[in-house]
Every structure is written in structure tokens, then in C-alpha cells.
Design a protein around this motif. Structure first.
Motif, PDB file in Angstrom:
ATOM      1  N   MET A   1      -9.830  -1.798   2.087  1.00 25.01           N
ATOM      2  CA  MET A   1      -8.651  -2.464   1.613  1.00 25.01           C
ATOM      3  C   MET A   1      -8.293  -3.555   2.605  1.00 25.01           C
ATOM      4  SD  MET A   1      -5.128  -0.709   0.534  1.00 25.01           S
ATOM      5  CE  MET A   1      -3.656  -1.612   0.748  1.00 25.01           C
ATOM      6  N   TRP A   2      -7.863  -4.669   2.099  1.00 26.72           N
ATOM      7  CA  TRP A   2      -7.650  -5.841   2.952  1.00 26.72           C
ATOM      8  C   TRP A   2      -6.322  -6.507   2.665  1.00 26.72           C
ATOM      9  CZ3 TRP A   2      -7.726 -11.104   1.291  1.00 26.72           C
ATOM     10  CH2 TRP A   2      -7.743 -12.028   2.330  1.00 26.72           C
ATOM     11  N   ASN A   3      -5.679  -6.987   3.708  1.00 26.10           N
ATOM     12  CA  ASN A   3      -4.528  -7.894   3.626  1.00 26.10           C
ATOM     13  C   ASN A   3      -3.344  -7.311   2.859  1.00 26.10           C
ATOM     14  OD1 ASN A   3      -3.420 -10.228   4.530  1.00 26.10           O
ATOM     15  ND2 ASN A   3      -4.273 -11.525   2.952  1.00 26.10           N
ATOM     16  N   VAL A   4      -2.705  -6.335   3.474  1.00 24.66           N
ATOM     17  CA  VAL A   4      -1.541  -5.706   2.865  1.00 24.66           C
ATOM     18  C   VAL A   4      -0.340  -6.636   3.011  1.00 24.66           C
ATOM     19  CG1 VAL A   4       0.019  -3.734   2.927  1.00 24.66           C
ATOM     20  CG2 VAL A   4      -2.430  -3.416   3.352  1.00 24.66           C
ATOM     21  N   LEU A   5      -0.042  -7.336   1.943  1.00 24.50           N
ATOM     22  CA  LEU A   5       1.120  -8.235   1.893  1.00 24.50           C
ATOM     23  C   LEU A   5       1.921  -7.899   0.641  1.00 24.50           C
ATOM     24  CD1 LEU A   5      -0.574 -11.667   2.676  1.00 24.50           C
ATOM     25  CD2 LEU A   5       0.851 -10.331   4.217  1.00 24.50           C
ATOM     26  N   PRO A   6       3.250  -7.909   0.727  1.00 29.02           N
ATOM     27  CA  PRO A   6       4.047  -7.601  -0.474  1.00 29.02           C
ATOM     28  C   PRO A   6       3.708  -8.493  -1.664  1.00 29.02           C
ATOM     29  CG  PRO A   6       5.436  -7.631   1.467  1.00 29.02           C
ATOM     30  CD  PRO A   6       4.077  -8.115   1.904  1.00 29.02           C
ATOM     31  N   SER A   7       3.351  -9.744  -1.431  1.00 26.25           N
ATOM     32  CA  SER A   7       3.032 -10.624  -2.555  1.00 26.25           C
ATOM     33  C   SER A   7       1.728 -10.238  -3.244  1.00 26.25           C
ATOM     34  CB  SER A   7       2.958 -12.082  -2.087  1.00 26.25           C
ATOM     35  OG  SER A   7       1.931 -12.228  -1.128  1.00 26.25           O
ATOM     36  N   LEU A   8       0.810  -9.618  -2.506  1.00 27.14           N
ATOM     37  CA  LEU A   8      -0.463  -9.185  -3.089  1.00 27.14           C
ATOM     38  C   LEU A   8      -0.411  -7.748  -3.600  1.00 27.14           C
ATOM     39  CD1 LEU A   8      -2.937 -10.653  -0.444  1.00 27.14           C
ATOM     40  CD2 LEU A   8      -2.378 -11.584  -2.681  1.00 27.14           C
ATOM     41  N   TRP A   9       0.470  -6.945  -3.032  1.00 30.15           N
ATOM     42  CA  TRP A   9       0.552  -5.526  -3.356  1.00 30.15           C
ATOM     43  C   TRP A   9       1.983  -5.200  -3.789  1.00 30.15           C
ATOM     44  CZ3 TRP A   9      -3.971  -2.993  -3.450  1.00 30.15           C
ATOM     45  CH2 TRP A   9      -5.034  -3.593  -2.770  1.00 30.15           C
ATOM     46  N   PRO A  10       2.352  -5.549  -5.029  1.00 29.82           N
ATOM     47  CA  PRO A  10       3.723  -5.319  -5.495  1.00 29.82           C
ATOM     48  C   PRO A  10       4.153  -3.858  -5.297  1.00 29.82           C
ATOM     49  CG  PRO A  10       2.484  -6.578  -7.104  1.00 29.82           C
ATOM     50  CD  PRO A  10       1.503  -6.114  -6.064  1.00 29.82           C
ATOM     51  N   GLY A  11       5.356  -3.681  -4.818  1.00 32.04           N
ATOM     52  CA  GLY A  11       5.885  -2.345  -4.591  1.00 32.04           C
ATOM     53  C   GLY A  11       5.705  -1.863  -3.167  1.00 32.04           C
ATOM     54  N   TYR A  12       4.935  -2.590  -2.368  1.00 30.33           N
ATOM     55  CA  TYR A  12       4.714  -2.197  -0.981  1.00 30.33           C
ATOM     56  C   TYR A  12       5.336  -3.227  -0.053  1.00 30.33           C
ATOM     57  CZ  TYR A  12       1.465   1.023  -3.113  1.00 30.33           C
ATOM     58  OH  TYR A  12       0.912   2.009  -3.888  1.00 30.33           O
ATOM     59  N   LYS A  13       5.948  -2.739   1.019  1.00 34.48           N
ATOM     60  CA  LYS A  13       6.638  -3.630   1.954  1.00 34.48           C
ATOM     61  C   LYS A  13       5.801  -3.959   3.179  1.00 34.48           C
ATOM     62  CE  LYS A  13       9.796  -0.658   2.318  1.00 34.48           C
ATOM     63  NZ  LYS A  13      10.859   0.201   2.722  1.00 34.48           N
ATOM     64  N   ASP A  14       5.000  -3.012   3.620  1.00 31.10           N
ATOM     65  CA  ASP A  14       4.251  -3.173   4.860  1.00 31.10           C
ATOM     66  C   ASP A  14       3.092  -2.176   4.875  1.00 31.10           C
ATOM     67  OD1 ASP A  14       5.442  -0.696   5.357  1.00 31.10           O
ATOM     68  OD2 ASP A  14       6.931  -1.538   6.728  1.00 31.10           O
ATOM     69  N   TYR A  15       2.371  -2.109   5.978  1.00 29.36           N
ATOM     70  CA  TYR A  15       1.224  -1.208   6.070  1.00 29.36           C
ATOM     71  C   TYR A  15       1.625   0.241   5.873  1.00 29.36           C
ATOM     72  CZ  TYR A  15      -2.194  -4.750   7.297  1.00 29.36           C
ATOM     73  OH  TYR A  15      -3.044  -5.819   7.249  1.00 29.36           O
ATOM     74  N   ASP A  16       2.708   0.656   6.521  1.00 28.61           N
ATOM     75  CA  ASP A  16       3.111   2.055   6.385  1.00 28.61           C
ATOM     76  C   ASP A  16       3.466   2.425   4.952  1.00 28.61           C
ATOM     77  OD1 ASP A  16       2.669   3.579   8.590  1.00 28.61           O
ATOM     78  OD2 ASP A  16       4.718   3.477   9.368  1.00 28.61           O
ATOM     79  N   SER A  17       4.073   1.505   4.217  1.00 33.58           N
ATOM     80  CA  SER A  17       4.421   1.838   2.835  1.00 33.58           C
ATOM     81  C   SER A  17       3.162   2.094   2.005  1.00 33.58           C
ATOM     82  CB  SER A  17       5.278   0.735   2.210  1.00 33.58           C
ATOM     83  OG  SER A  17       4.549  -0.459   2.037  1.00 33.58           O
ATOM     84  N   VAL A  18       2.046   1.470   2.367  1.00 31.04           N
ATOM     85  CA  VAL A  18       0.768   1.728   1.692  1.00 31.04           C
ATOM     86  C   VAL A  18       0.123   2.997   2.255  1.00 31.04           C
ATOM     87  CG1 VAL A  18      -1.561   0.861   1.295  1.00 31.04           C
ATOM     88  CG2 VAL A  18       0.370  -0.706   1.194  1.00 31.04           C
ATOM     89  N   LEU A  19       0.070   3.092   3.568  1.00 32.13           N
ATOM     90  CA  LEU A  19      -0.622   4.214   4.209  1.00 32.13           C
ATOM     91  C   LEU A  19       0.039   5.557   3.925  1.00 32.13           C
ATOM     92  CD1 LEU A  19      -1.301   2.538   7.666  1.00 32.13           C
ATOM     93  CD2 LEU A  19      -2.917   2.838   5.786  1.00 32.13           C
ATOM     94  N   LEU A  20       1.335   5.557   3.743  1.00 30.03           N
ATOM     95  CA  LEU A  20       2.061   6.807   3.513  1.00 30.03           C
ATOM     96  C   LEU A  20       2.324   7.084   2.029  1.00 30.03           C
ATOM     97  CD1 LEU A  20       4.626   6.551   6.452  1.00 30.03           C
ATOM     98  CD2 LEU A  20       2.522   7.921   6.352  1.00 30.03           C
TER      99      LEU A  20
END
Length: 146
Positions: A1-20
């Protein structure tokens, strides 16, 4: 997975919001865009994932062409990594965004990943000796590095 940005991953704010979030299996590697970030690599590791770097413009070969190697820039960058960085990184991609991948750049970069204490200029000489032969080593390596 690459480039965790809110604009690319709607609903996520940052890395932790994805990782958790519990949506990624633990065998997914999380690639940091651009440069290595020890704090982020440790955060990814602490959440049970492996980190990687999808390197952008480290070699700057999108902007200049030929066999020139910015040995000082590459040396400084890899020497800035703490020793434990290798334990956190699954892989490191150096400038896959360019069609101008040159072997001399990749060789020096790869060697400095393994041993950042080596001299970039000596690595260029080593590369040119192997690529063009010992008689061409001096002249060719002078043209490539600084």
C-alpha cells in the motif's frame, strides 16, 4: 500500500487511521512516498506491518540525463539512516518514476543501501571499471560523479 493521503483514501485521516482500521491483512507492506521517515517506519512496525520506501527524485534523474551521479547527495541521505532502519524496511525503490534509470545511479545507490560508509566516488570508479574496463575508469568516473 502506498501514499496514505486523505484525498486518495476517503475516510482516512492519517497512517494510524488506516493501520488501526482492521481492513488490511498483516502481510501488507506500507510504502512511504519519497524519503525514508524513521518515525513513520517505527509507527508502521509498531502496528504490526512492514514498511518500505517508494523513492521519488532521490537520484533526480527526471531533471537531468546521462550517467552523472550525485554521489554527495546519495551518501548524505543513506548515512542519515539510523542502524535499525534496515530492520524496519522490507524494500526500497529508488526513482522508479523515471524512464532514465541509469545503471551507474542504481549501482551506487544500491551499494550505499548495503554500506552507507562507502565512498560514492569510489563506487562510481568501481562501476565504470566493471562496465568500461580499467583503461577507461579514470576518465569515465571523473565525468560522472561529484
Amino acid at each position: 500500500m502506498w501514499n496514505v493521503l486523505p484525498s486518495l483514501w476517503p475516510g482516512y485521516k492519517d497512517y494510524d487511521s488506516v493501520l488501526l482500521a482492521g481492513v488490511l491483512p498483516k502481510d501488507v507492506t506500507i510504502a512511504m512516498p519519497g524519503r525514508f521517515n524513521m518515525t513513520l517506519a517505527q509507527q508502521i512496525h509498531d502496528r504490526g506491518y512492514r514498511s518500505a520506501v517508494w523513492g521519488w527524485r532521490l537520484l533526480d534523474i527526471e531533471h537531468w540525463h546521462g550517467m552523472h551521479v550525485h554521489t554527495g547527495i546519495i551518501e548524505k541521505y543513506f548515512r542519515s539512516f539510523p542502524p535499525e532502519a534496515g530492520d524496519l524496511l522490507e524494500w526500497y525503490s529508488a526513482d522508479d518514476v523515471s524512464q532514465f534509470l541509469t545503471l551507474s545511479n542504481l549501482y551506487v545507490t544500491a551499494q550505499l543501501m548495503w554500506d552507507p560508509k562507502r565512498s560514492g566516488n569510489e563506487l562510481v570508479r568501481e562501476f565504470t571499471r566493471g562496465m568500461f574496463g580499467p583503461r577507461s575508469e579514470e576518465h569515465t568516473s571523473e565525468l560522472q560523479s561529484h
